[in-house]
Design an enzyme around this catalytic site. Structure first.
Site, PDB file in Angstrom:
ATOM      1  N   SER A  67      16.807 115.517  52.513  1.00 22.45           N
ATOM      2  CA  SER A  67      17.818 114.494  52.241  1.00 22.45           C
ATOM      3  C   SER A  67      19.089 115.161  51.745  1.00 22.45           C
ATOM      4  O   SER A  67      19.043 116.279  51.220  1.00 22.45           O
ATOM      5  CB  SER A  67      17.299 113.535  51.163  1.00 22.45           C
TER       6      SER A  67
ATOM      7  N   TYR B 150      13.636 111.304  42.896  1.00 25.02           N
ATOM      8  CA  TYR B 150      13.830 111.606  44.315  1.00 25.02           C
ATOM      9  C   TYR B 150      14.631 112.892  44.499  1.00 25.02           C
ATOM     10  O   TYR B 150      14.263 113.767  45.287  1.00 25.02           O
ATOM     11  CB  TYR B 150      14.542 110.437  44.993  1.00 25.02           C
TER      12      TYR B 150
END
Length: 261
Positions: A142, A155
């Site tokens: 990501s 995250y």
């Protein structure tokens, strides 16, 4: 000409969304594919659809990437059915966001367990069977693996760590002709993850509407559009192919210019 004709691939988190798109794209390029997901019904449906659309062999199984024994058995089963393993795409992941002072520790650990520990378990088992002949391991990371994310510490930590795992395994297995790379997509605003979960989470966290959340994230992108599945699958195919044969340990941004490091 199909760029991956005759190759064998496993994709995790492939029951829907980006994982399903990766599975289908690899099959379109000539791979026989095996998809994993914790949702067995969705995975079976996706595998059947991919086989019908592409003509490639496609299988599906329920595998929890946090279960070391299940991951090992799943890799062995995939090798037995596909006749080998050339490509492994670690896509399974979760995202739970929230203010750090209120964040439940169990939920924080769960994000790390799926996104980071799960990736390591999958990558090491893929490498185990690839050692004789080489292969390509790809993590779907990501942009949050490159830059901190507001009220999203679990995250971001899992994704920063994933790049560390990618680089470390790339060093460890380079002599075995196993390449390990990561892809760092931008915001997939039209994906089930965003539509079913993140718009609601971020609207609540930031005190704005879901429509305002979408506009905010599009406005942050120099190219003024969200990331699409095809943007990501194009790079998956590149990293899976010999076109990237001299690349390992890389974390490639696919963010429309939002992240450039």
């Amino acid at each position: 000409m199909k760029r991956l004709q005759g190759k064998r691939a496993v994709v995790t988190g492939a029951g829907q969304g980006l994982g399903a798109s990766i599975l289908e794209r690899l099959a379109e390029e000539g791979c026989d594919v095996y998809g994993w997901d914790v949702n067995a019904e969705a995975m079976e449906t996706t595998a059947n659809d991919v086989a019908k659309k592409t003509g490639s062999r496609a299988f599906g199984a329920r595998v929890d990437v946090t279960d070391a024994d299940a991951v090992r058995a799943g890799v062995d089963e995939a090798v037995a059915k596909l006749g080998g393993l050339d490509i492994f795409v670690s896509n399974a992941g979760i995202l739970i966001s929230g203010p750090s002072v209120e964040f439940d520790a169990a939920k924080w650990r769960k994000v790390i367990e799926v996104n980071l520990v799960g990736y390591f378990l999958c990558a090491r088992e893929a490498a185990r069977v690839m050692i004789p002949n080489g292969g390509s391991i790809i993590q779907i990371n990501s942009k949050s693996g490159k830059k901190g994310s507001f009220r999203n510490s679990a995250y971001a930590a899992s994704k920063f760590g994933g790049i560390g795992v990618t680089q470390s395994l790339a060093l460890e297995f380079a002599e075995n002709n196993i390449r390990v790379n990561a892809i760092c997509p931008g915001n997939l605003l039209d994906s089930p993850l965003w539509k079913d979960s993140l718009f609601k989470q971020y609207a609540a966290n930031q005190g704005i509407s879901e429509e305002e959340v979408r506009k905010k994230y599009v406005d942050q992108v120099p190219m003024r559009r969200p990331c699409a599945y095809r943007d990501v699958t194009n790079v998956v195919v590149f990293l899976a192919s010999e076109d990237s044969g001299y690349m390992t340990g890389q974390a490639i941004n696919v963010t429309g210019g939002q992240e450039m490091r």
